[in-house]
Design an enzyme around this catalytic site. Structure first.
Site, PDB file in Angstrom:
ATOM      1  N   ALA A   1      36.101  40.221  29.103  1.00 29.68           N
ATOM      2  CA  ALA A   1      34.602  40.353  29.238  1.00 29.68           C
ATOM      3  C   ALA A   1      34.349  41.581  30.101  1.00 29.68           C
ATOM      4  O   ALA A   1      35.136  41.805  31.189  1.00 29.68           O
ATOM      5  CB  ALA A   1      34.076  39.063  29.969  1.00 29.68           C
TER       6      ALA A   1
ATOM      7  N   HIS B   1      38.567  29.984  33.964  1.00 33.23           N
ATOM      8  CA  HIS B   1      40.059  30.399  33.384  1.00 33.23           C
ATOM      9  C   HIS B   1      40.940  28.956  33.672  1.00 33.23           C
ATOM     10  O   HIS B   1      41.040  28.556  34.777  1.00 33.23           O
ATOM     11  CB  HIS B   1      40.518  31.274  34.706  1.00 33.23           C
ATOM     12  CG  HIS B   1      39.890  32.559  34.431  1.00 33.23           C
ATOM     13  ND1 HIS B   1      40.426  33.887  34.224  1.00 33.23           N
ATOM     14  CD2 HIS B   1      38.559  32.923  34.548  1.00 33.23           C
ATOM     15  CE1 HIS B   1      39.466  34.744  34.110  1.00 33.23           C
ATOM     16  NE2 HIS B   1      38.323  34.464  34.390  1.00 33.23           N
TER      17      HIS B   1
ATOM     18  N   ASN C   1      27.351  41.495  28.617  1.00 36.70           N
ATOM     19  CA  ASN C   1      26.002  41.923  29.251  1.00 36.70           C
ATOM     20  C   ASN C   1      26.051  43.209  29.422  1.00 36.70           C
ATOM     21  O   ASN C   1      27.251  43.976  29.124  1.00 36.70           O
ATOM     22  CB  ASN C   1      25.954  41.311  30.645  1.00 36.70           C
ATOM     23  CG  ASN C   1      27.397  41.862  31.689  1.00 36.70           C
ATOM     24  OD1 ASN C   1      28.550  41.270  31.249  1.00 36.70           O
ATOM     25  ND2 ASN C   1      27.139  42.971  32.189  1.00 36.70           N
TER      26      ASN C   1
ATOM     27  N   MET D   1      36.687  43.952  35.389  1.00 37.10           N
ATOM     28  CA  MET D   1      37.672  43.883  36.729  1.00 37.10           C
ATOM     29  C   MET D   1      39.159  43.364  36.185  1.00 37.10           C
ATOM     30  O   MET D   1      39.783  42.735  37.015  1.00 37.10           O
ATOM     31  CB  MET D   1      36.899  42.652  37.400  1.00 37.10           C
ATOM     32  CG  MET D   1      35.525  43.177  37.666  1.00 37.10           C
ATOM     33  SD  MET D   1      34.764  41.699  38.765  1.00 37.10           S
ATOM     34  CE  MET D   1      33.092  42.108  38.510  1.00 37.10           C
ATOM     35  N   SER D   2      39.631  43.799  35.183  1.00 37.93           N
ATOM     36  CA  SER D   2      41.009  43.443  34.697  1.00 37.93           C
ATOM     37  C   SER D   2      41.666  44.486  33.969  1.00 37.93           C
ATOM     38  O   SER D   2      41.141  45.526  33.625  1.00 37.93           O
ATOM     39  CB  SER D   2      40.904  42.083  34.030  1.00 37.93           C
ATOM     40  OG  SER D   2      40.194  42.296  32.650  1.00 37.93           O
TER      41      SER D   2
ATOM     42  N   HIS E   1      27.656  35.617  36.294  1.00 33.46           N
ATOM     43  CA  HIS E   1      28.878  34.960  35.670  1.00 33.46           C
ATOM     44  C   HIS E   1      28.344  33.985  34.397  1.00 33.46           C
ATOM     45  O   HIS E   1      29.014  34.033  33.421  1.00 33.46           O
ATOM     46  CB  HIS E   1      29.795  34.309  36.590  1.00 33.46           C
ATOM     47  CG  HIS E   1      31.039  34.015  36.037  1.00 33.46           C
ATOM     48  ND1 HIS E   1      31.918  35.045  35.566  1.00 33.46           N
ATOM     49  CD2 HIS E   1      31.765  32.852  35.945  1.00 33.46           C
ATOM     50  CE1 HIS E   1      32.778  34.213  35.062  1.00 33.46           C
ATOM     51  NE2 HIS E   1      32.927  33.251  35.327  1.00 33.46           N
TER      52      HIS E   1
ATOM     53  N   TYR F   1      40.777  41.073  42.251  1.00 38.05           N
ATOM     54  CA  TYR F   1      39.767  40.504  43.336  1.00 38.05           C
ATOM     55  C   TYR F   1      39.904  39.206  44.067  1.00 38.05           C
ATOM     56  O   TYR F   1      39.523  38.779  44.908  1.00 38.05           O
ATOM     57  CB  TYR F   1      38.452  40.839  42.526  1.00 38.05           C
ATOM     58  CG  TYR F   1      38.158  39.640  41.537  1.00 38.05           C
ATOM     59  CD1 TYR F   1      38.230  38.446  41.668  1.00 38.05           C
ATOM     60  CD2 TYR F   1      38.084  40.184  40.383  1.00 38.05           C
ATOM     61  CE1 TYR F   1      37.826  37.408  40.652  1.00 38.05           C
ATOM     62  CE2 TYR F   1      37.933  39.407  39.243  1.00 38.05           C
ATOM     63  CZ  TYR F   1      37.790  37.976  39.314  1.00 38.05           C
ATOM     64  OH  TYR F   1      37.566  37.004  38.347  1.00 38.05           O
ATOM     65  N   GLU F   2      41.050  38.731  43.486  1.00 38.94           N
ATOM     66  CA  GLU F   2      41.444  37.337  44.020  1.00 38.94           C
ATOM     67  C   GLU F   2      42.042  37.508  45.030  1.00 38.94           C
ATOM     68  O   GLU F   2      42.459  36.703  45.975  1.00 38.94           O
ATOM     69  CB  GLU F   2      41.982  36.478  42.919  1.00 38.94           C
ATOM     70  CG  GLU F   2      41.196  35.984  41.871  1.00 38.94           C
ATOM     71  CD  GLU F   2      42.028  35.073  40.620  1.00 38.94           C
ATOM     72  OE1 GLU F   2      42.217  33.972  40.968  1.00 38.94           O
ATOM     73  OE2 GLU F   2      42.699  35.718  39.609  1.00 38.94           O
TER      74      GLU F   2
ATOM     75  N   HIS G   1      43.614  38.111  38.670  1.00 38.55           N
ATOM     76  CA  HIS G   1      42.673  39.312  39.134  1.00 38.55           C
ATOM     77  C   HIS G   1      43.215  39.818  40.381  1.00 38.55           C
ATOM     78  O   HIS G   1      43.142  39.150  41.438  1.00 38.55           O
ATOM     79  CB  HIS G   1      41.335  39.087  39.025  1.00 38.55           C
ATOM     80  CG  HIS G   1      40.674  38.538  37.652  1.00 38.55           C
ATOM     81  ND1 HIS G   1      40.981  37.237  37.339  1.00 38.55           N
ATOM     82  CD2 HIS G   1      40.190  38.929  36.430  1.00 38.55           C
ATOM     83  CE1 HIS G   1      40.359  37.073  36.064  1.00 38.55           C
ATOM     84  NE2 HIS G   1      40.065  38.339  35.625  1.00 38.55           N
TER      85      HIS G   1
ATOM     86  N   SER H   1      38.031  35.977  30.426  1.00 35.99           N
ATOM     87  CA  SER H   1      37.000  35.095  30.935  1.00 35.99           C
ATOM     88  C   SER H   1      36.205  34.720  29.427  1.00 35.99           C
ATOM     89  O   SER H   1      35.731  35.139  28.635  1.00 35.99           O
ATOM     90  CB  SER H   1      35.686  35.594  31.541  1.00 35.99           C
ATOM     91  OG  SER H   1      36.533  36.018  32.727  1.00 35.99           O
TER      92      SER H   1
HETATM   93  N1  HPA Z   1      31.001  44.481  35.451  1.00 36.18           N
HETATM   94  C1  HPA Z   1      32.192  44.281  35.690  1.00 36.18           C
HETATM   95  N2  HPA Z   1      32.996  43.018  35.118  1.00 36.18           N
HETATM   96  C2  HPA Z   1      32.193  42.690  34.320  1.00 36.18           C
HETATM   97  C3  HPA Z   1      30.834  42.641  33.901  1.00 36.18           C
HETATM   98  C4  HPA Z   1      30.196  43.923  34.379  1.00 36.18           C
HETATM   99  O1  HPA Z   1      29.014  44.172  34.176  1.00 36.18           O
HETATM  100  N3  HPA Z   1      30.710  41.865  32.830  1.00 36.18           N
HETATM  101  C5  HPA Z   1      31.757  41.197  32.564  1.00 36.18           C
HETATM  102  N4  HPA Z   1      32.733  41.604  33.482  1.00 36.18           N
END
Ligand code: HPA
Length: 272
Positions: free
Chosen positions: A113, A61, A235, A211-212, A247, A85-86, A83, A30
């Site tokens: 990310a 993306h 973050n 998440m990847s 996001h 989650y998709e 992903h 991302s």
């Molecule tokens: N958690 C999960 N996935 C993420 C995060 C997070 O804080 N930041 C970027 N991808």
């Protein structure tokens, strides 16, 4: 159609479209897809044009392969990934890795990310992934194993190449980038974690969450590919700072670190 035939079909299609054999794969997470724009003499192929490829649905993306040269190396980059989650099964999430292997890659640089769970990190840090924890309660290798792709029970004790980690570390020193190192934990998302979950994550030994990456790395290791993983800490994970996660923040941070990120990956490529 069986799995091997599907891989061959995708890879045969790509071989017709490109005129080089890539040696190094890049998976750009991302906000990190900008690296693919630096590739020279490039061919760009949309995922939607490749037989058997799933389609990416996330904003930010791009969903295409970019094949060409970067720092004198022949690379194939995924600008955008699939992903869990998709809604894709992990076999689909990791399908492009199988295809890149069939095209000839020997090394893979995966990026993402991630949320920083280690309190010594700050947003904008880059982290070399030393190791991972699969907390997705699924595995892309479940089901029939094809011996020609890899062993039934692949060893994961050196999933992330020590040589590539050392190179990444040396290069970041030369570039004056204060790079971090840590363990990455895969959770399915798409909801971000709760503060209680992040407490658990740190007890379990993870420094960053996302998440990847983990499914792709499992398949890469299964295929005998040497892996380097780099997280961009976009973050602080939930509950560490008194602020909600978004996001938007993830994308804004990748925007801020893009120059360092590009320099780092370029110089790593030059040195491997
Ligand atoms: N958690 C999960 N996935 C993420 C995060 C997070 O804080 N930041 C970027 N991808």
């Amino acid at each position: 159609m069986d799995f091997i035939t599907k891989i061959k079909q995708s890879s045969d299609y790509l071989k017709k479209e490109i005129n080089i054999k890539p040696d190094i794969g890049l998976v750009l997470g991302s906000g990190l897809g900008i690296l693919a724009d630096e590739i020279k003499n490039k061919t760009t192929i949309k995922y939607s044009d490749i037989p058997n490829f799933p389609k990416s649905t996330v904003k930010g993306h791009k969903g295409q392969l970019v094949i060409g040269e970067l720092e004198g190396k022949k690379v194939i980059a995924m600008q955008g990934r699939f992903h869990y989650y998709e809604g894709y099964p992990l076999k689909d999430v990791t399908f492009p890795i199988r295809v890149m292997k069939d095209l000839g890659i020997e090394k893979l640089i995966v990026t993402n990310a991630a949320g920083g769970a280690n309190k010594s990190f700050k947003p904008g840090d880059l982290m070399i992934i030393k190791d991972h924890i699969n907390f997705g309660f699924d595995n892309p290798l479940i089901g029939e194993n094809f011996e020609e792709l890899g062993p039934r029970f692949p060893d994961m004790s050196n999933a992330y190449s020590k040589d590539l980690i050392n190179t990444a570390y040396d290069v970041s020193k030369e570039l004056n980038i204060d790079i971090k190192e840590g363990n990455y934990m895969f959770l399915t998302g798409p909801s971000y974690e709760t503060p209680a979950e992040i407490k658990m994550v740190t007890y379990l030994g993870a420094d960053a969450v996302g998440m990847s990456t983990v499914p792709e790395v499992i398949v890469a290791v299964h295929s005998g590919i040497e892996v380097l993983g780099i997280s961009c800490i976009t973050n602080m994970a939930a509950g560490i700072l008194e602020q909600p996660l978004s996001h938007k923040e993830v994308i804004e941070t990748t925007e801020k670190v893009k120059d360092d990120f590009i320099m780092l990956i370029r110089k790593i490529l030059f040195n491997i």
